[in-house]
Design a protein around this motif. Structure first.
Motif, mmCIF file in Angstrom:
data_model
loop_
_atom_site.group_PDB
_atom_site.id
_atom_site.type_symbol
_atom_site.label_atom_id
_atom_site.label_comp_id
_atom_site.label_asym_id
_atom_site.label_seq_id
_atom_site.Cartn_x
_atom_site.Cartn_y
_atom_site.Cartn_z
ATOM 1 N N ARG A 21 0.658 -1.485 -0.354
ATOM 2 C CA ARG A 21 0.087 -0.234 -0.192
ATOM 3 C C ARG A 21 0.715 1.378 0.141
ATOM 4 N N GLN A 22 1.712 1.017 0.814
ATOM 5 C CA GLN A 22 2.805 2.496 1.007
ATOM 6 C C GLN A 22 4.040 2.292 0.108
ATOM 7 N N HIS A 23 4.297 1.499 -0.834
ATOM 8 C CA HIS A 23 5.071 1.756 -1.781
ATOM 9 C C HIS A 23 6.912 1.975 -1.789
ATOM 10 N N HIS A 24 6.901 1.128 -0.223
ATOM 11 C CA HIS A 24 8.198 1.472 0.859
ATOM 12 C C HIS A 24 8.206 0.112 1.957
ATOM 13 N N LYS A 25 9.296 -0.087 1.827
ATOM 14 C CA LYS A 25 8.747 -1.221 2.953
ATOM 15 C C LYS A 25 8.889 -0.844 4.344
ATOM 16 N N PRO A 26 8.610 -0.998 5.281
ATOM 17 C CA PRO A 26 8.711 -0.500 6.829
ATOM 18 C C PRO A 26 9.121 -1.377 7.746
ATOM 19 N N LEU A 27 9.658 -0.451 8.569
ATOM 20 C CA LEU A 27 11.475 -0.509 9.884
ATOM 21 C C LEU A 27 10.472 -1.775 10.188
ATOM 22 N N LEU A 28 11.044 -2.829 10.299
ATOM 23 C CA LEU A 28 10.960 -4.297 11.012
ATOM 24 C C LEU A 28 11.526 -4.344 11.980
ATOM 25 N N LEU A 29 11.047 -4.243 13.711
ATOM 26 C CA LEU A 29 11.850 -4.113 14.619
ATOM 27 C C LEU A 29 11.131 -5.748 15.238
ATOM 28 N N LEU A 30 12.677 -6.681 15.725
ATOM 29 C CA LEU A 30 12.207 -7.600 16.245
ATOM 30 C C LEU A 30 12.829 -7.785 17.459
ATOM 31 N N ASP A 31 11.681 -7.889 18.753
ATOM 32 C CA ASP A 31 12.308 -7.950 19.642
ATOM 33 C C ASP A 31 12.370 -9.187 20.529
ATOM 34 N N ASP A 32 14.084 -9.279 20.971
ATOM 35 C CA ASP A 32 14.158 -10.460 21.869
ATOM 36 C C ASP A 32 13.048 -11.979 21.105
ATOM 37 N N ILE A 33 13.452 -11.708 20.141
ATOM 38 C CA ILE A 33 13.412 -13.492 18.871
ATOM 39 C C ILE A 33 13.888 -14.581 19.362
ATOM 40 N N PHE A 34 14.900 -14.037 19.465
ATOM 41 C CA PHE A 34 16.356 -15.789 19.491
ATOM 42 C C PHE A 34 15.818 -16.215 20.918
ATOM 43 N N ASP A 35 15.636 -15.343 22.002
ATOM 44 C CA ASP A 35 15.379 -16.221 23.087
ATOM 45 C C ASP A 35 13.500 -16.804 23.066
ATOM 46 N N ARG A 36 12.798 -16.012 22.570
ATOM 47 C CA ARG A 36 11.227 -16.862 22.223
ATOM 48 C C ARG A 36 10.900 -17.497 21.827
ATOM 49 N N LEU A 37 11.549 -18.283 19.950
ATOM 50 C CA LEU A 37 11.483 -18.271 19.030
ATOM 51 C C LEU A 37 12.333 -19.419 19.338
ATOM 52 N N ASP A 38 11.285 -21.291 18.250
ATOM 53 C CA ASP A 38 12.523 -22.302 18.500
ATOM 54 C C ASP A 38 12.788 -22.029 17.085
ATOM 55 N N GLU A 39 14.355 -23.212 16.523
ATOM 56 C CA GLU A 39 15.096 -22.529 15.579
ATOM 57 C C GLU A 39 14.117 -22.934 14.164
ATOM 58 N N LYS A 40 13.347 -23.450 14.021
ATOM 59 C CA LYS A 40 12.523 -23.802 13.027
ATOM 60 C C LYS A 40 11.967 -22.191 12.837
ATOM 61 N N ARG A 41 11.378 -21.846 13.580
ATOM 62 C CA ARG A 41 10.702 -20.345 13.429
ATOM 63 C C ARG A 41 12.055 -19.329 12.706
ATOM 64 N N ILE A 42 12.873 -19.217 13.668
ATOM 65 C CA ILE A 42 14.138 -17.990 13.487
ATOM 66 C C ILE A 42 15.134 -18.459 12.120
ATOM 67 N N THR A 43 15.343 -19.563 11.813
ATOM 68 C CA THR A 43 15.609 -19.854 10.440
ATOM 69 C C THR A 43 14.226 -19.319 9.666
#
Length: 368
Positions: A297-319
């Protein structure tokens, strides 16, 4: 779209900080409680003019200080934009764009889109309908300014109507004509909000289903539906039917402010029937779909903020997420983690443009 730099003054646990960013991946590394997430929240302020987390703006002022300031410079196709958000105790929040003060802060929403993936995202599943309405209202408001203005106006009139209902009870009187005037203002706005939400899901659901199956590698059928009180009846009729109940409870009990977005898996509520892993996949797919819709919709990519996902997600989802990073699905990324070695291992070979910051008790420095 790029955020080139960020300056903070008396923001949360920061007395003062100035950072310059990589155009691709930026990592904030530090112990829990050091202020990593506060840096992501400062970026969220520049985009949405408010915190990503519950609480008042005044709670973002550093302890023992009486104001805060967050400032950043964006680059959109070589066009520079300086945004500043500031608040002094007891005064209104001020937002400026290239030093010009917005007459309406809502005019800023959507100019510099952002998507946050955090450990609290599963609250969208576990908590009540208000959390889900707020999320989707925020999403749609970032690209549909008409929807945002209608939502603001609806909430303003709703507040007036609720105040009037309370006055009726407190002063033991009833002014049907005044109530009808507010109803007539509320009805078209409420009906349009409900219709816009329903139309939004027609485009959003297929994108969401695509991302869920990519993230989860599973075959369960997921969807989300809009549960509206207005389905099958017009708003005027609903208000008329609920009038006695509204008078008794001193608040408006029907309307899009009471509606819900229902999260389903194989036809059942995700909250009750989804495993912890399935729930995590569900909310990540929501956020990735949010990103894709904003990009379209905006024709430019939003900023993506990832907060502590390596602590909370398993290896499959991180991959899966990192595969998307490697494919340059996203633009500029800001992430937090507690372990530099883990971050470096996960990001190895994904980008030549990575900047790492060491965060310690409100102090930030670049890791060479």
């Amino acid at each position: 779209m790029l955020l080139e730099n960020l300056s903070l003054l008396f923001f949360k646990n920061y007395e003062e900080a100035t950072l310059s960013f990589s155009e691709h991946i930026n990592c904030f590394i530090g112990d829990n409680g050091s202020g990593k997430t506060n840096l992501l929240d400062a970026i969220h302020y520049l985009s949405m003019t408010k915190s990503a987390f519950p609480g008042t703006d005044a709670q973002s002022i550093k302890q023992d200080e009486d104001f805060f300031m967050v400032k950043g410079r964006f680059d959109i196709s070589d066009d520079k934009h300086t945004v500043q958000v500031s608040l002094k105790q007891g005064q209104k929040k001020t937002v400026t764009h290239n030093k010009a003060v917005y007459e309406k802060i809502s005019d800023h929403i959507g100019r510099f889109p952002v998507v946050l993936i955090s450990p609290y995202d599963t609250d969208l599943i576990r908590e009540g309908s208000e959390e889900r309405r707020k999320y989707f209202d925020s999403l749609m408001s970032q690209y549909d300014h008409v929807y945002l203005e209608q939502l603001i106006q609806y909430n303003y009139i709703l507040k007036q109507r609720n105040s009037l209902l309370k006055q009726f009870a407190e002063r033991n009187y009833y002014d049907r004509d005044y109530l009808q005037i507010l109803n007539e203002q509320l009805i078209p706005l409420g009906e349009e909000l409900a219709q816009t939400r329903q139309r939004f899901l027609v485009d959003f659901v297929p994108i969401f289903q695509k991302h869920y199956h990519h993230i989860s590698d599973s075959h369960e059928e997921v969807t989300l539906t809009y549960k509206s009180q207005l389905a099958g009846d017009d708003f005027a009729y609903k208000l008329q039917q609920a009038e006695r109940k509204d008078l008794a409870l001193q608040r408006t009990t029907v309307g899009p402010h009471k509606d819900d977005f229902v999260f389903l898996m194989d036809g059942n509520p995700v909250k009750n029937f989804g495993s912890q892993g399935q729930q995590k996949s569900y909310v990540i797919a929501l956020k990735l779909s949010h990103f894709e819709v904003m990009d379209q919709r905006q024709h430019h990519k939003p900023l993506l903020l990832l907060d502590d996902i390596f602590d909370r997600l398993d290896e499959k989802r991180i991959t899966k997420l990192m595969q998307m990073v490697a494919a340059h699905t996203f633009g500029q990324i800001f992430l937090t983690d507690t372990h530099l070695e883990r971050t470096d291992k996960i990001l190895e070979g994904l980008s030549e443009s990575i900047r790492r910051f060491d965060v310690k008790e409100g102090q930030v420095k670049v890791i060479q």
